[in-house]
Structures are given as C-alpha cells and as structure tokens.
Write a protein that holds these residues in place. Structure first.
Motif, PDB file in Angstrom:
ATOM      1  N   TYR A 155      -0.526   6.110  -6.430  1.00 56.19           N
ATOM      2  CA  TYR A 155      -1.850   5.487  -6.454  1.00 56.19           C
ATOM      3  C   TYR A 155      -2.340   5.373  -5.063  1.00 56.19           C
ATOM      4  O   TYR A 155      -2.056   4.150  -4.537  1.00 56.19           O
ATOM      5  CB  TYR A 155      -1.671   3.974  -7.185  1.00 56.19           C
ATOM      6  CG  TYR A 155      -1.281   3.968  -8.589  1.00 56.19           C
ATOM      7  CD1 TYR A 155      -2.152   4.089  -9.515  1.00 56.19           C
ATOM      8  CD2 TYR A 155       0.224   4.072  -9.023  1.00 56.19           C
ATOM      9  CE1 TYR A 155      -1.723   4.139 -10.726  1.00 56.19           C
ATOM     10  CE2 TYR A 155       0.734   4.107 -10.019  1.00 56.19           C
ATOM     11  CZ  TYR A 155      -0.469   4.058 -11.178  1.00 56.19           C
ATOM     12  OH  TYR A 155       0.128   3.916 -12.394  1.00 56.19           O
ATOM     13  N   PRO A 156      -3.162   6.311  -4.494  1.00 61.67           N
ATOM     14  CA  PRO A 156      -3.327   6.257  -3.049  1.00 61.67           C
ATOM     15  C   PRO A 156      -4.521   4.974  -2.869  1.00 61.67           C
ATOM     16  O   PRO A 156      -5.616   4.987  -3.644  1.00 61.67           O
ATOM     17  CB  PRO A 156      -4.197   7.459  -2.603  1.00 61.67           C
ATOM     18  CG  PRO A 156      -4.317   7.974  -4.160  1.00 61.67           C
ATOM     19  CD  PRO A 156      -3.481   7.311  -5.038  1.00 61.67           C
TER      20      PRO A 156
ATOM     21  N   GLU B 195      -7.331   2.720  -1.851  1.00 64.29           N
ATOM     22  CA  GLU B 195      -8.541   2.967  -0.628  1.00 64.29           C
ATOM     23  C   GLU B 195      -9.060   1.280  -0.275  1.00 64.29           C
ATOM     24  O   GLU B 195      -9.147   1.313   1.031  1.00 64.29           O
ATOM     25  CB  GLU B 195      -9.846   3.221  -1.559  1.00 64.29           C
ATOM     26  CG  GLU B 195     -10.909   3.206  -0.936  1.00 64.29           C
ATOM     27  CD  GLU B 195     -11.208   4.355   0.241  1.00 64.29           C
ATOM     28  OE1 GLU B 195     -11.878   4.252   1.203  1.00 64.29           O
ATOM     29  OE2 GLU B 195     -10.570   5.357   0.076  1.00 64.29           O
TER      30      GLU B 195
ATOM     31  N   THR C  44      -8.008   2.616  -5.984  1.00 61.61           N
ATOM     32  CA  THR C  44      -7.746   3.848  -5.570  1.00 61.61           C
ATOM     33  C   THR C  44      -8.615   4.900  -4.921  1.00 61.61           C
ATOM     34  O   THR C  44      -9.918   4.393  -5.058  1.00 61.61           O
ATOM     35  CB  THR C  44      -6.868   4.539  -6.548  1.00 61.61           C
ATOM     36  OG1 THR C  44      -7.665   5.051  -7.499  1.00 61.61           O
ATOM     37  CG2 THR C  44      -5.630   3.933  -7.177  1.00 61.61           C
ATOM     38  N   GLU C  45      -8.256   5.754  -4.311  1.00 60.62           N
ATOM     39  CA  GLU C  45      -9.276   6.464  -3.627  1.00 60.62           C
ATOM     40  C   GLU C  45     -10.148   7.179  -4.377  1.00 60.62           C
ATOM     41  O   GLU C  45     -11.198   7.555  -3.996  1.00 60.62           O
ATOM     42  CB  GLU C  45      -8.421   7.681  -2.609  1.00 60.62           C
ATOM     43  CG  GLU C  45      -7.683   7.013  -1.552  1.00 60.62           C
ATOM     44  CD  GLU C  45      -6.876   7.906  -0.849  1.00 60.62           C
ATOM     45  OE1 GLU C  45      -6.729   9.196  -1.256  1.00 60.62           O
ATOM     46  OE2 GLU C  45      -6.365   7.764   0.316  1.00 60.62           O
TER      47      GLU C  45
ATOM     48  N   GLY D 195       1.248   4.194  -3.033  1.00 62.00           N
ATOM     49  CA  GLY D 195       0.884   5.456  -2.540  1.00 62.00           C
ATOM     50  C   GLY D 195       1.941   6.346  -3.170  1.00 62.00           C
ATOM     51  O   GLY D 195       1.899   7.317  -3.633  1.00 62.00           O
ATOM     52  N   ASN D 196       3.264   6.013  -2.790  1.00 68.78           N
ATOM     53  CA  ASN D 196       4.535   6.654  -3.157  1.00 68.78           C
ATOM     54  C   ASN D 196       4.520   6.838  -4.811  1.00 68.78           C
ATOM     55  O   ASN D 196       4.956   7.593  -5.251  1.00 68.78           O
ATOM     56  CB  ASN D 196       5.783   5.971  -2.673  1.00 68.78           C
ATOM     57  CG  ASN D 196       5.802   5.931  -1.371  1.00 68.78           C
ATOM     58  OD1 ASN D 196       5.192   6.930  -0.743  1.00 68.78           O
ATOM     59  ND2 ASN D 196       6.588   5.131  -0.729  1.00 68.78           N
TER      60      ASN D 196
ATOM     61  N   THR E  83       0.867  -1.190   0.054  1.00 69.03           N
ATOM     62  CA  THR E  83      -0.019  -0.096  -0.046  1.00 69.03           C
ATOM     63  C   THR E  83       0.957   1.168   0.085  1.00 69.03           C
ATOM     64  O   THR E  83       0.441   2.188  -0.834  1.00 69.03           O
ATOM     65  CB  THR E  83      -0.903  -0.182   1.130  1.00 69.03           C
ATOM     66  OG1 THR E  83      -1.814  -1.334   1.110  1.00 69.03           O
ATOM     67  CG2 THR E  83      -1.976   1.218   1.307  1.00 69.03           C
ATOM     68  N   LYS E  84       1.982   1.283   0.976  1.00 70.42           N
ATOM     69  CA  LYS E  84       2.798   2.413   0.825  1.00 70.42           C
ATOM     70  C   LYS E  84       3.748   2.682  -0.255  1.00 70.42           C
ATOM     71  O   LYS E  84       3.593   3.842  -0.947  1.00 70.42           O
ATOM     72  CB  LYS E  84       3.805   1.976   2.056  1.00 70.42           C
ATOM     73  CG  LYS E  84       4.727   3.373   2.174  1.00 70.42           C
ATOM     74  CD  LYS E  84       5.834   3.296   3.403  1.00 70.42           C
ATOM     75  CE  LYS E  84       6.628   4.439   3.410  1.00 70.42           C
ATOM     76  NZ  LYS E  84       7.601   4.203   4.455  1.00 70.42           N
TER      77      LYS E  84
END
Length: 177
Positions: free
Chosen positions: A116-117, A119, A142-143, A112-113, A108-109
């Motif tokens: 691709y945040p 969800e 993703t969010e 996000g980096n 997930t991290k």
C-alpha cells in the motif's frame, strides 16, 4: 539544576536531583515537581496544556506519586518515583506515549511493505497513549487513489505494542478527529 537523563526499556525516563526541588525539607514541592514534568515532556516535543501533581512526595526510596499532564482532551499519567536515599526522582509515563508525527514514517513504511504505497496520510491527535484497549487511527490514500483507514488497538501492557487493522474507507466516513 538539571538531572541525569537515562533510557530504560521501552520508556524514556528522567532522573533529577532532589536538592533542586526541595532544599532541606523531607518532601518535594508540588510546583517544582510539576515544572520538572513539563520540562521532561518538552524535551520530547510535547507541550502540555497543564500539569498537576499531588503535594508531599517524601524523599524516601521508592516513594512515588502520579502526576497528570493534560494534552488537549487527553490526560497522561506520569509516575514520579524516588530512586535512592539521596532523593533522586525518576519520571516515567504510566503507559507508553507516542508522538504521532514520529509514528507516521514508520506507519507509512509498514503500509508500503504490505503493498500500500502511501500518497497522503492523516493521523488523529498529536499524541497517542498506549493504555489497554486504546484505539488510534490514521486515514491514508495510496499512490493509485485507494483510500483506507488504519487502526491500532494497544495491548495495554505498558509498552507500545498494538494490533493494527486496515479497512477500505467508505464514502461519507469522517476523517480522524
């Protein structure tokens, strides 16, 4: 008697005293070794459906056997090696074995980096074995509602190194199994 636990390289290893396993014989009991493999995995949050070891591991330095732990439909080879003349044994997975729920925060991290945040994320299986060419995947949203498939292909050098790819999820594409 519980043995020493140590960390060496990328693999966690367990060392146990032979006295607990063999009494005064020159070989280790299959049942006692299987019990130690179960305890070794349990300490790492892994509960095998079965463990089998061959009989007759000699109490001689560098003697070894390969036990097999069954985890659902997968078999994970665990190498048991006698480490000294006193008969202490080291347990080590032949390949890195990764507990999926512990990987999800890292994946997930990483996503996000890369912009691709995440969800929601759903990864296949409880355990990934990093044997050569093994593929494991996660699906995530993703969010902002975009859906992707993240796939890791392991290099098979005994470590947990992998090459990851990311592709948009197509309509009708099934989820992780």
């Amino acid at each position: 008697m519980r043995g020493r636990r140590q960390r060496r390289g990328a693999h966690a290893v367990a060392t146990m005293g032979v006295a607990a396993l063999v009494g005064c014989t020159s070989t280790m009991s299959r049942e006692a070794l299987e019990q130690e493999v179960r305890a070794y995995l349990s300490e790492r949050g892994i509960e095998p459906s079965g463990v089998s070891c061959p009989p007759g591991l000699e109490k001689a330095r560098d003697a070894h056997v390969v036990c097999e732990a069954r985890l659902g439909t997968m078999t994970v080879p665990i190498v048991a090696t006698v480490t000294d003349d006193e008969g202490n044994v080291e347990l080590r997975p032949r390949f890195a074995a990764l507990v999926t729920e512990r990987l999800v925060p890292e994946i997930t991290k990483e996503l996000g980096n890369q912009g691709y945040p995440v969800e929601t994320i759903d990864c296949e299986g409880r355990l990934w074995v990093a044997s050569a060419g093994a593929e494991h995947r996660c699906e995530f949203e993703t969010e902002d509602g975009r859906q992707f498939v993240w796939k890791a292909v392991f290099k098979g050098d005994g470590s947990a190194k992998y090459r990851a790819t990311l592709v948009p999820k197509r309509a009708g594409q099934g989820g992780p199994s």
